[in-house]
Design an enzyme around this catalytic site. Structure first.
Site, short mmCIF file in Angstrom:
data_model
loop_
_atom_site.label_atom_id
_atom_site.label_comp_id
_atom_site.label_asym_id
_atom_site.label_seq_id
_atom_site.Cartn_x
_atom_site.Cartn_y
_atom_site.Cartn_z
N ASP A 8 0.82 -1.25 0.01
CA ASP A 8 -0.02 0.02 -0.10
C ASP A 8 0.86 1.14 0.12
OD1 ASP A 8 0.93 0.45 2.71
OD2 ASP A 8 -0.98 0.14 3.52
N CYS A 65 2.96 -3.25 4.23
CA CYS A 65 2.26 -1.95 4.35
C CYS A 65 3.10 -1.15 5.44
CB CYS A 65 0.90 -2.05 4.78
SG CYS A 65 0.84 -3.28 6.55
N THR A 67 2.83 -1.34 8.94
CA THR A 67 3.73 -2.22 10.05
C THR A 67 3.46 -3.65 9.52
OG1 THR A 67 1.17 -2.43 10.68
CG2 THR A 67 2.46 -0.73 11.82
N HIS A 98 8.67 -24.26 10.11
CA HIS A 98 7.65 -24.80 10.87
C HIS A 98 6.16 -24.58 10.26
CE1 HIS A 98 10.23 -24.29 14.59
NE2 HIS A 98 11.01 -25.09 13.69
N HIS A 134 5.48 -30.91 12.29
CA HIS A 134 5.10 -29.72 11.63
C HIS A 134 3.99 -29.87 10.56
CE1 HIS A 134 8.22 -27.65 13.82
NE2 HIS A 134 9.07 -28.27 13.37
#
Length: 152
Positions: A8, A65, A67, A98, A134
């Site tokens: 963004d 973005c 954060t 994992h 996993h």
């Protein structure tokens, strides 16, 4: 590997650093935008990346973005996407080993370009461990997804 990438307005500058890195590593890029600082909505860029990954058009996706939080939330609404928000090298490695993540989210306002480039390299080069525990855990996550996506 073909990689879809989107950002963004708060992440496009970091995307402009990551795209040349991916190309220099020999990857094919599907860049869905955005390419400006004008305010846009992050789901509008997360969805095309995730659609490309779940359709098989791209093998992996990268979302950026401010954060990384909004992008990762939006991405994880798409069935078949396992997106991890990563801001350090250990998490980049662990989420591939994992969790077999197929989409990486990062925050331009959280990490600098050098760290982001190293995260991308580690995330792309780390294989899924494919160990029984996993695989079982990833399968359980996919079962949860199926349960809630099949509700009327």
């Amino acid at each position: 590997m073909k990689i879809a990438i989107g950002a963004d307005h708060a992440g496009y500058r970091l995307k402009d650093v990551i795209v040349p890195l991916l190309e220099s590593l020999g990857h094919e890029i599907e860049d869905v935008g955005c390419d400006c600082s004008q305010s846009v909505d992050y789901p509008d860029y997360a969805m095309p990346v995730c659609e490309s990954v779940v359709s098989g058009k791209a093998e992996r996706g990268i979302l950026i973005c401010g954060t990384g939080i909004g992008m990762s939330i939006a991405a994880n609404k798409v069935p078949g996407i396992r997106c991890a928000l990563v801001h350090d090298l250990f998490s980049a490695q662990a989420t591939r080993e994992h969790n077999d993540t197929n989409v990486l989210a990062m925050g331009e306002r959280i990490i600098g370009p050098g760290v982001a480039e190293e995260i991308v390299k580690v995330w792309l080069s780390t294989p899924f461990s494919n160990g029984e525990r996993h695989v079982g855990r990833v399968n359980k996550v996919m079962e949860i997804e199926k349960k809630f996506n099949s509700r009327p």
